[in-house]
Scaffold this active site. Structure first.
Site, PDB file in Angstrom:
ATOM      1  N   ARG A  11      -6.401  -1.913   9.350  1.00  0.00           N
ATOM      2  CA  ARG A  11      -6.528  -1.454  10.733  1.00  0.00           C
ATOM      3  C   ARG A  11      -7.062  -2.562  11.649  1.00  0.00           C
ATOM      4  NH1 ARG A  11      -8.704   4.706   9.295  1.00  0.00           N
ATOM      5  NH2 ARG A  11      -6.591   5.564   9.006  1.00  0.00           N
TER       6      ARG A  11
ATOM      7  N   MET B 245       0.869  -1.173   0.000  1.00  0.00           N
ATOM      8  CA  MET B 245       0.000   0.000   0.000  1.00  0.00           C
ATOM      9  C   MET B 245       0.907   1.224   0.000  1.00  0.00           C
ATOM     10  SD  MET B 245      -3.163   0.850   2.584  1.00  0.00           S
ATOM     11  CE  MET B 245      -2.215   0.461   4.049  1.00  0.00           C
TER      12      MET B 245
ATOM     13  N   TYR C 164       1.555   3.083  12.587  1.00  0.00           N
ATOM     14  CA  TYR C 164       1.202   2.907  11.183  1.00  0.00           C
ATOM     15  C   TYR C 164      -0.285   2.637  10.977  1.00  0.00           C
ATOM     16  CZ  TYR C 164       2.172  -2.187  11.947  1.00  0.00           C
ATOM     17  OH  TYR C 164       2.212  -3.480  12.384  1.00  0.00           O
ATOM     18  N   GLU C 165      -0.702   2.725   9.718  1.00  0.00           N
ATOM     19  CA  GLU C 165      -2.116   2.628   9.303  1.00  0.00           C
ATOM     20  C   GLU C 165      -2.986   3.686   9.971  1.00  0.00           C
ATOM     21  OE1 GLU C 165      -2.255   0.990   6.876  1.00  0.00           O
ATOM     22  OE2 GLU C 165      -0.755  -0.571   7.046  1.00  0.00           O
ATOM     23  N   GLY C 166      -2.415   4.862  10.165  1.00  0.00           N
ATOM     24  CA  GLY C 166      -3.117   5.946  10.848  1.00  0.00           C
ATOM     25  C   GLY C 166      -2.796   5.906  12.325  1.00  0.00           C
TER      26      GLY C 166
END
Length: 582
Positions: free
Chosen positions: A294, A164, A433-435
């Site tokens: 997430r 991603m 990570y991932e927000g």
């Protein structure tokens, strides 16, 4: 003396699937009516065996060796590629995928269990296939028929892995700043040349698979400014005709943890790419991938916390130190009240996190497959509510659990030989990570509470209140009376929180973290009540059984619920006298 509550992750997952009715709920969904709980438990057991026998021995190897980069190529630590071959040969990548594309058609619940177990054994290795399901979802839902025909089968089988590609230098969480550009090869086509630089790309280059499918956010000529102008493209390492595409790894990061995972800088130099979905709607397609990621990050947190807890519990059961009050000379340190609190707190946190994780995963399965549009919409709203909580709170608990586990080891935990320090280092990155977890809190308050005026949360709290009310009748669990009052108090505050977010968003966002903690805490009140009730009823029906869940619920009510009340008090104070940090 062994710590009496040490049980494997597979055993506790089986409890959630069986006693809490997750497995039964799945069989009410059309695609899964042929799967019973016993089948799911067998899958969990096999995933646990693979994780224990194949991945766990490579955990320290990956940390010690790290990855090596040279001339654009990456070599993963010894044994990683062979472990992935075994993973693929066993069919694990295809677990939740559409059978018409070669998948096994299993529920997301099974995929989440696999993620928890593999990540707990070896997070760095798990990051290579970790994004695969999200990439599959993205291409399956938004790809054109031609794109699916060309690329989906190899993703389902795990023949190829995926990445991603969002982050750029200077454009991390603010995706509107992305500068990577995509120029159409010819008008009306879906093919572009992608040029730009991406950083922090997990598995951007590796030696596990011959091809890598990069999903890249980029901006086309004339696209609107900001995130609304982004489009999503599939950019393979190797094209269908076998030619190497114009994408290369320019280096890898040297990191605090997950050293066996290649975190790459990537250069796209006029690389051939293919549009996924519609122009300027790239975030819609990307979020299908990110929401999956997430949930899986939350599962990784549970796995890490479980394994750190097991190490701490074993050490506390075997380590003999000074005289334990009320015990004979030479008793293990777990007999010390302070050490018992550290160990028991980890157990309760891990098992509680698992209750939340699998409820969220079930909601996603229900959102995909419930019988009616109304039921699917309701489940989708619940999944959207729970996903940021799963990501943020379960990863935070993983880091705290690893820190508490190291504390149990004392000085021995601070040296590398015991291995617990790796868990602490590895457990730090899932919070970022991932927000980041702060972004998850903002998402919860602005997108999940304000957007529907708190309707989904109110419905969820109604279910929670029912569970808590029923659990009050179980002996020694009187703390649920207080939990019931807390739920009612929060429901009374909810309109004021939403009003504050609408009128003074900065003031509301100053306490977004506390809002997250309150919603998490009240959710856990309902889930612990459900678990205690299930165990109590099973014991009554069978006339035998333990009381581990009820004792865990009692611990949580006494030592953890007050933290929810503290967060609620901070939110209430902000409503009365807003502080905007301006």
């Amino acid at each position: 003396m062994a710590y009496p509550e040490l049980r494997s992750a597979a055993e506790d997952i089986a409890f959630v699937l069986d006693r809490l009715g997750v497995g039964e709920a799945l069989t009410r969904l059309a695609p899964f009516r042929d799967f019973d709980t016993a089948t799911l438990v067998q899958i969990v057991d096999e995933a646990a065996r693979f994780s224990r026998e194949v991945l766990a021995p490579l955990n320290a190897v990956g940390d010690r060796e790290g990855c090596r980069w040279r001339d654009g190529e990456v070599r993963t630590p010894g044994g990683f590629a062979e472990a992935y071959r075994q993973y693929r040969d066993a069919g694990w990548p295809s677990l939740p995928c559409d059978p018409s594309w070669g998948g096994q058609g299993l529920p997301i619940v099974a995929q989440v269990a696999l993620q928890e177990l593999t990540a707990g054994a070896n997070l760095a290795w798990t990051m290579y296939p970790g994004i695969l399901h999200g990439a599959y979802e993205c291409v399956h839902r938004f790809g054109s028929p031609a794109l699916r025909d060309a690329w989906l089968g190899a993703l389902v089988s795990g023949e190829w892995l995926a990445t991603m590609c969002l982050t750029e230098p200077g454009a991390g969480s603010d995706l509107g700043q992305i500068r990577t550009r995509a120029e159409w090869i010819e008008a009306g086509s879906d093919t572009v040349r992608v040029t730009g630089e991406k950083i922090f790309i997990s598995g951007g280059e590796q030696d596990l698979t011959p091809n890598i499918v990069h999903l890249v956010l980029a901006r086309t000529p004339g696209a609107p400014a900001g995130s609304g102008g982004l489009s999503l493209f599939l950019v393979p390492k190797v094209l269908v005709n076998g030619e190497r595409n114009a994408v290369r790894c320019t280096g890898i990061e040297h990191k605090m943890g997950i050293r066996g995972s290649a975190t790459c800088s990537m250069a796209f130099e006029g690389a051939t790419g293919y549009l996924i979905g519609e122009p300027h709607r790239g975030l819609e397609a990307m979020f299908a991938m990110m929401n999956s990621a997430r949930l899986h990050v939350g599962a990784s947190g549970v796995g890490l916390a479980q394994n750190a807890y097991e190490m701490a519990a074993r050490h506390a059961s075997e380590r003999v130190q000074s005289r334990v009050p009320g015990a004979a000379e030479g008793a293990p340190i777990v007999g010390h009240p302070a050490v018992w609190r550290l160990v028991e707190g980890q157990r309760v946190a891990v098992e509680g996190a698992r209750l939340l994780l699998y409820r969220a995963a079930l909601a996603i399965d229900e959102a995909h497959h419930a019988d009616t549009p109304e039921a699917r919409a309701q489940a989708n709203a619940l999944a959207a509510l729970l996903t940021p909580i799963v990501k943020a709170m379960l990863t935070e608990q993983a880091f705290q659990g690893a820190s508490d586990a190291l504390q149990v080891f004392g000085g021995y935990g601070y040296v590398e030989e015991t291995g617990i320090s790796q868990y602490l280092r590895d457990a730090r990155i899932p919070m970022i990570y991932e927000g980041t977890n702060e972004i998850q809190a903002v998402d919860l308050i602005l997108r999940k509470l304000v957007r529907d005026e708190g309707a989904t949360l109110s419905q969820w709290l109604t279910w929670t209140r029912v569970q808590v009310s029923e659990a009050r009748g179980i002996g020694a669990l009187g703390g649920f009376d207080t939990a019931l009052a807390d739920i009612d108090h929060w429901r009374a505050l909810l309109p004021s929180i939403i009003a504050l977010a609408r009128t003074t968003p900065r003031a509301a966002l100053c306490v977004a973290g506390e809002v997250m903690r309150v919603v998490h805490g009240l959710t856990m009140a309902g889930l612990w009540a459900q678990a205690a009730l299930a165990e109590h009823r099973a014991q009554g029906e069978a006339g035998q059984g333990g009381d581990a869940k009820r004792r865990a619920a009692r611990y949580w009510l006494k030592f953890e619920l007050p933290e929810t009340r503290r967060a609620m008090a901070i939110v209430a104070a902000q409503i009365r006298d807003p502080e905007t940090a301006e």
